[in-house]
Design a protein around this motif. Structure first.
Motif, mmCIF file in Angstrom:
data_model
loop_
_atom_site.group_PDB
_atom_site.id
_atom_site.type_symbol
_atom_site.label_atom_id
_atom_site.label_comp_id
_atom_site.label_asym_id
_atom_site.label_seq_id
_atom_site.Cartn_x
_atom_site.Cartn_y
_atom_site.Cartn_z
ATOM 1 N N ASN A 86 8.572 -0.274 17.661
ATOM 2 C CA ASN A 86 7.892 -1.205 16.745
ATOM 3 C C ASN A 86 6.451 -0.774 16.477
ATOM 4 O OD1 ASN A 86 10.230 -2.679 16.729
ATOM 5 N ND2 ASN A 86 9.371 -4.505 17.683
ATOM 6 N N THR A 87 6.267 0.504 16.249
ATOM 7 C CA THR A 87 4.926 1.048 16.098
ATOM 8 C C THR A 87 4.863 1.990 14.906
ATOM 9 O OG1 THR A 87 4.544 0.878 18.490
ATOM 10 C CG2 THR A 87 3.079 2.325 17.245
ATOM 11 N N VAL A 88 3.763 1.905 14.190
ATOM 12 C CA VAL A 88 3.480 2.837 13.103
ATOM 13 C C VAL A 88 2.205 3.590 13.463
ATOM 14 C CG1 VAL A 88 2.198 1.128 11.736
ATOM 15 C CG2 VAL A 88 3.236 3.104 10.607
ATOM 16 N N TYR A 89 2.144 4.859 13.080
ATOM 17 C CA TYR A 89 1.039 5.729 13.445
ATOM 18 C C TYR A 89 0.368 6.296 12.197
ATOM 19 C CZ TYR A 89 3.716 5.699 17.802
ATOM 20 O OH TYR A 89 4.406 5.309 18.926
ATOM 21 N N LEU A 90 -0.893 6.669 12.362
ATOM 22 C CA LEU A 90 -1.601 7.411 11.325
ATOM 23 C C LEU A 90 -2.341 8.545 12.023
ATOM 24 C CD1 LEU A 90 -2.214 7.497 8.268
ATOM 25 C CD2 LEU A 90 -4.368 6.318 8.796
ATOM 26 N N GLN A 91 -1.814 9.740 11.871
ATOM 27 C CA GLN A 91 -2.470 10.926 12.403
ATOM 28 C C GLN A 91 -3.473 11.417 11.366
ATOM 29 O OE1 GLN A 91 -2.116 12.590 15.465
ATOM 30 N NE2 GLN A 91 -3.881 13.756 14.724
ATOM 31 N N MET A 92 -4.727 11.494 11.769
ATOM 32 C CA MET A 92 -5.795 11.867 10.847
ATOM 33 C C MET A 92 -6.423 13.164 11.331
ATOM 34 S SD MET A 92 -7.502 8.123 10.157
ATOM 35 C CE MET A 92 -8.181 8.032 11.800
#
Length: 129
Positions: free
Chosen positions: A77-83
């Motif tokens: 239940n997790t969303v990620y943003l790799q920057m």
């Protein structure tokens, strides 16, 4: 009660990387598309990236395309943003949000903040030059 909790923000030098996470609870996460938005001081909140409910299709704002990657783990239940390759102009508070509809896809809808129902509290990203 739907809750979105962001984490992973911080201070980084230009050219550096950060990975933001957004943990969701209180609804069927896997049926809803997710988005990341950001708001810099004195500016309006803007779209950054979105991922459809299946995780197959992603959308990006032009200035971050090729540097940022959105992904999701429906089992967690997790969303990620790799920057990556961060720039000073990426400095902002970053917010995740969950789409109000289920099984929605398409760039026009998922770029529209009005399509999102629940928002996290935000996590600050500061990029120094």
């Amino acid at each position: 009660q739907v809750q979105l909790v962001e984490s992973g923000g911080g201070l980084v030098q230009a050219g550096g990387s950060l990975r933001l996470s957004c943990a969701a609870s209180g609804r069927s996460f896997s049926r809803h598309s997710m988005g990341w938005f950001r708001q810099a001081p004195g500016k309006e909140r803007e779209f950054v990236a979105a991922i459809d409910w299946s995780g197959v299709t992603t959308y990006y704002e032009a200035s971050v395309k090729g540097r940022f990657t959105i992904s999701r783990d429906n089992a967690k239940n997790t969303v990620y943003l790799q920057m990556n390759s961060l720039k000073p102009e990426d400095t902002a508070a970053y917010y995740c949000a969950t789409d109000r509809a289920i099984y929605r896809f398409g760039p026009t809808a998922l770029r529209d903040q009005a399509m999102y129902e629940y928002w996290g509290q935000g996590t600050q990203v500061t990029v120094s030059s």
